[in-house]
Design an enzyme around this catalytic site. Structure first.
Site, PDB file in Angstrom:
ATOM      1  CG  ASP A  48      -1.898  -1.056   1.333  1.00 41.94           C
ATOM      2  OD1 ASP A  48      -1.956  -1.881   0.405  1.00 41.94           O
ATOM      3  OD2 ASP A  48      -2.638  -1.094   2.335  1.00 41.94           O
ATOM      4  CG  HIS A  98      -4.235   2.733  -0.565  1.00 39.78           C
ATOM      5  ND1 HIS A  98      -5.102   2.070   0.266  1.00 39.78           N
ATOM      6  CD2 HIS A  98      -3.266   3.228   0.252  1.00 39.78           C
ATOM      7  CE1 HIS A  98      -4.682   2.168   1.523  1.00 39.78           C
ATOM      8  NE2 HIS A  98      -3.576   2.877   1.538  1.00 39.78           N
ATOM      9  CG  HIS A 102      -3.140   7.402   2.487  1.00 47.31           C
ATOM     10  ND1 HIS A 102      -3.365   7.352   3.855  1.00 47.31           N
ATOM     11  CD2 HIS A 102      -2.791   6.151   2.138  1.00 47.31           C
ATOM     12  CE1 HIS A 102      -3.150   6.123   4.280  1.00 47.31           C
ATOM     13  NE2 HIS A 102      -2.805   5.371   3.275  1.00 47.31           N
ATOM     14  CG  HIS A 191       2.252  -0.079   4.304  1.00 47.86           C
ATOM     15  ND1 HIS A 191       1.951  -1.088   5.181  1.00 47.86           N
ATOM     16  CD2 HIS A 191       1.140   0.687   4.198  1.00 47.86           C
ATOM     17  CE1 HIS A 191       0.697  -0.942   5.597  1.00 47.86           C
ATOM     18  NE2 HIS A 191       0.183   0.127   5.019  1.00 47.86           N
TER      19      HIS A 191
HETATM   20 ZN   LIG Z   1      -2.452   3.345   3.259  1.00 48.62          ZN
END
Ligand SMILES: [Zn+2]
Length: 237
Positions: A48, A98, A102, A191
């Site tokens: 991510d 995503h 954010h 991530h």
């Molecule tokens: Zn995230």
């Protein structure tokens, strides 16, 4: 359904609402998965918050082990680092949505949520030439606008079986945490970025994967994208 529950009883409702927002198996705010079928000895690695300046090091590592993964990218970073976003797709990884910048999505309006997902979707389509069919909510938190936005954009929500907490753990701690996380159908969350941070340090993630990838390969796991795991076509334009 959730509104009736909230009206019915305070504390219980608060608990169920929290489950609906963050619970990995919750479907309250839209269709969502957190694991695949256990019938195949396969795991799906997901990353991510990218792409970031650190993503190429990760791509090289994944390539060394022939691993294909799923990258849940932010539209902001795709526009910022288009060549790295393109390389992710060109290397055979799946690209998921995503959000654009954010933000947390809970307590936000349906229009705000749709705009966030639509902008990210457009960034990936225009830059990488593929249309994401998966969305991972930021902070694993969903809200009322998710379901209509997912429907309009044809996105399936993807949570995780286990999250690495690699934004705050050392490489050794990630190995310890994730060492037993692989099982058939597991979706594992790492991530390759840190929200909107530029030049994030993902050394602990890379250090852990240098141990975990050969270990999982030796245990006979196949590395698949989330859509492959779900036997779901990843939609092309
Ligand atoms: Zn995230």
């Amino acid at each position: 359904m959730i509104l009736e529950v909230i009206g019915a009883a305070g504390l219980a409702a608060a608990g169920i609402t929290a489950y609906g927002v963050r619970g990995r198996s919750a479907q309250v705010f839209g269709p969502s998965v957190w694991k695949g079928p256990a019938s195949r000895r396969a795991i799906a690695l997901t990353f991510d918050d990218g792409p970031s300046e650190s993503t190429p090091d990760l791509l090289s590592l994944l390539s060394d082990y022939g691993v294909r993964a799923t990258f849940f990218q932010c539209g902001h970073h795709v526009r910022r680092l288009p060549r790295i976003a393109v390389r992710c797709a060109a290397d055979g990884h799946e690209i998921g949505n995503h959000t654009d910048t954010h933000p947390a999505l809970y307590l936000r309006s349906a229009q705000f949520i749709y705009d966030q997902l639509e902008r990210a979707q457009r960034a990936v389509i225009e830059t990488c030439g593929v249309t994401p069919s998966l969305v991972r909510p930021t902070f694993g938190a969903r809200w009322f606008g998710m379901r209509p936005a997912q429907k309009r954009l044809n996105l399936l929500g993807v949570m995780w079986t286990t999250i690495a907490r690699d934004w705050c753990l050392s490489g050794d701690e990630i190995v310890q945490r994730m060492g037993t996380a692989a099982h058939p159908g597991a979706i594992l969350c790492f991530h390759d970025g840190r929200e909107l941070t530029h030049r994030p340090n993902i050394d602990s993630t890379l250090q852990a994967l240098r141990v975990l990838l050969p270990k999982w390969a030796a245990e006979g796991y196949e590395f698949v994208t989330v859509s492959e795991m779900l036997a779901r076509p990843s939609v092309k334009p």
